[in-house]
Design an enzyme around this catalytic site. Structure first.
Site, PDB file in Angstrom:
ATOM      1  N   LYS A  36       0.845  -1.208   0.000  1.00  0.00           N
ATOM      2  CA  LYS A  36       0.000   0.000   0.000  1.00  0.00           C
ATOM      3  C   LYS A  36       0.876   1.253   0.000  1.00  0.00           C
ATOM      4  O   LYS A  36       2.098   1.157   0.238  1.00  0.00           O
ATOM      5  CB  LYS A  36      -0.895  -0.031   1.241  1.00  0.00           C
ATOM      6  CG  LYS A  36      -0.106  -0.056   2.542  1.00  0.00           C
ATOM      7  CD  LYS A  36      -0.926  -0.595   3.690  1.00  0.00           C
ATOM      8  CE  LYS A  36      -0.122  -0.477   4.982  1.00  0.00           C
ATOM      9  NZ  LYS A  36      -0.752  -1.193   6.084  1.00  0.00           N
ATOM     10  N   TYR A 244      17.925  29.047   7.903  1.00  0.00           N
ATOM     11  CA  TYR A 244      16.825  29.793   8.505  1.00  0.00           C
ATOM     12  C   TYR A 244      17.004  29.918  10.009  1.00  0.00           C
ATOM     13  O   TYR A 244      17.370  28.953  10.686  1.00  0.00           O
ATOM     14  CB  TYR A 244      15.498  29.081   8.249  1.00  0.00           C
ATOM     15  CG  TYR A 244      14.900  29.354   6.886  1.00  0.00           C
ATOM     16  CD1 TYR A 244      14.635  30.655   6.464  1.00  0.00           C
ATOM     17  CD2 TYR A 244      14.588  28.302   6.040  1.00  0.00           C
ATOM     18  CE1 TYR A 244      14.065  30.890   5.214  1.00  0.00           C
ATOM     19  CE2 TYR A 244      14.016  28.524   4.795  1.00  0.00           C
ATOM     20  CZ  TYR A 244      13.758  29.827   4.396  1.00  0.00           C
ATOM     21  OH  TYR A 244      13.196  30.052   3.169  1.00  0.00           O
TER      22      TYR A 244
HETATM   23  C1  LIG Z   1       0.060  -2.084   6.666  1.00  0.00           C
HETATM   24  C2  LIG Z   1      -0.464  -3.379   7.090  1.00  0.00           C
HETATM   25  C3  LIG Z   1       0.391  -4.478   7.210  1.00  0.00           C
HETATM   26  C4  LIG Z   1       1.896  -4.370   7.150  1.00  0.00           C
HETATM   27  O1  LIG Z   1       2.345  -3.834   8.388  1.00  0.00           O
HETATM   28  P1  LIG Z   1       3.903  -3.560   8.693  1.00  0.00           P
HETATM   29  O2  LIG Z   1       3.892  -3.076  10.089  1.00  0.00           O
HETATM   30  O3  LIG Z   1       4.327  -2.493   7.737  1.00  0.00           O
HETATM   31  O4  LIG Z   1       4.641  -4.817   8.486  1.00  0.00           O
HETATM   32  C5  LIG Z   1      -0.194  -5.722   7.473  1.00  0.00           C
HETATM   33  N1  LIG Z   1      -1.529  -5.836   7.629  1.00  0.00           N
HETATM   34  C6  LIG Z   1      -2.372  -4.785   7.551  1.00  0.00           C
HETATM   35  C7  LIG Z   1      -3.832  -4.987   7.745  1.00  0.00           C
HETATM   36  C8  LIG Z   1      -1.871  -3.519   7.291  1.00  0.00           C
HETATM   37  O5  LIG Z   1      -2.688  -2.467   7.240  1.00  0.00           O
END
Ligand SMILES: *Cc1c(COP(=O)(O)O)cnc(C)c1O
Length: 342
Positions: A36, A244
């Site tokens: 994602k 800055y």
């Molecule tokens: C993002 C997500 C993962 C992966 O989690 P990590 O902590 O990045 O390994 C797994 N399952 C779900 C439902 C998620 O939303």
């Protein structure tokens, strides 16, 4: 095309090595990949193609827009974690991916449409997404053809009693549901041990070089290497200030390189005075405030000239400690001005 002044070097061997390590730690469970948010900022298509070639069969995105972007790759398995809103149904019914149903309304919508195989998210105490025990008793899942029944751990990166509590609730809730596979562990959950692996694990962060628990520190390799070009090299006399609000004053004559990277690229202001670039493995400390598009580093005594490229130190645990940002934010924040290599 204009050459980008920023590069994101991505190491496919490290990505595959991390996935293999996590697959090994997952024991008999299959090991998937959360891709994602554009593969946590590294490019979902690149991640998916690379890992599918290595044998990964289960991919997870958050939205149908993300699934649609990956549809041409024809991945062996792609699930959409946010399930199906009414607005998603037309896309979802084309079959480009499997929805992870999260609510009774989503389950009813999928059933009514005759959508076919689905995944289901149970809430076991995180109180984020997922159906609860009451929904199961009310028959929300009756008649569905469920591939993966999953839940998500709230505190897997902590040594919290919440982990075994969630695991226990997951097992109890899953008993009354027919599904092909069970899945609970994210990256940190994999490090909790074989009890948490079930049939399928879903790592994200650790694939990309993140280390959510110390047990993974020696196993996980860095995958993402941001590089910035030197726009100017300048001499700053003792007593002069840089950047800055003049937060850094040269204690002695100092040579400074101005790099083409800033907080608009995800090089957050937390790196001000705390981050570092690298030159022949030596650290070049960030001087003063990180600006929107520019960052100053100390190059005194180093052969670094205008036009040179420098690695930004992006070892995720170290960069997270320096900046105060989570390892997740450091990855997903990498902006779109980077030229991604390869
Ligand atoms: C993002 C997500 C993962 C992966 O989690 P990590 O902590 O990045 O390994 C797994 N399952 C779900 C439902 C998620 O939303």
């Amino acid at each position: 095309m204009t050459a980008a002044p920023l590069r994101l070097r991505r190491d496919p061997q490290a990505l595959v090595a991390n996935w293999r390590s996590l697959a090994r730690l997952s024991g008999r469970a299959a090991c998937g990949a959360a891709i994602k948010a554009d593969g946590y900022g590294l490019g979902a298509a690149w991640v998916a193609t690379t890992l599918a070639a290595a044998g990964c069969r289960d991919f997870f995105v958050a939205t149908w827009a993300e699934a649609a972007a990956l549809a041409p790759l024809k991945l062996p398995g792609l699930s959409v974690l946010h399930g199906v809103r009414g607005e998603d149904m037309a896309t979802a019914l084309t079959g480009i991916a499997t929805p992870v149903l999260n609510t009774a309304a989503q389950a009813a919508r999928w059933k009514a449409a005759g959508g076919g195989t689905c995944d289901v998210m149970l809430d076991t105490g995180m109180n984020r997404l997922g159906l609860g025990a009451g929904d199961l008793t009310a028959g929300a899942l009756d008649g569905l053809n469920i591939d993966t029944l999953m839940s998500h751990l709230a505190s897997a990166d902590d040594d919290s009693p919440k982990n075994s509590d969630q695991r226990g609730r997951f097992v109890a809730m899953a008993e009354g549901v027919t599904a092909q596979r069970l899945s609970l562990a994210n990256s940190a959950g994999i490090a909790l041990g074989a009890d948490y692996a079930f049939d399928l694990t879903r790592p994200g962060l650790a694939l990309y070089g993140g280390v959510p628990r110390p047990e993974l520190a020696d196993t996980i390799r860095q995958v993402a290497f941001p590089q910035a070009q030197v726009l100017q090299r300048r001499h700053v006399s003792a007593g002069e200030t840089v950047g800055y609000n003049a937060t850094w004053t040269a204690p002695a004559d100092t040579d400074v390189a101005i790099l083409n990277i800033g907080y608009a690229d995800g090089y957050w202001r937390g790196f001000s005075g705390r981050g570092q670039a690298l030159h022949e493995r030596e650290a070049l400390p960030v001087l003063g405030r990180v600006s929107m598009d520019l960052t100053a580093v100390d190059v005194t005594g180093r052969q670094v000239a205008e036009g040179d490229w420098l690695d930004i130190d992006y070892d995720l645990p170290r960069a997270s400690a320096a900046s105060g940002m989570s390892q997740y934010e450091l990855l997903t924040g990498l902006g779109d001005r980077f030229e991604r290599l390869p």
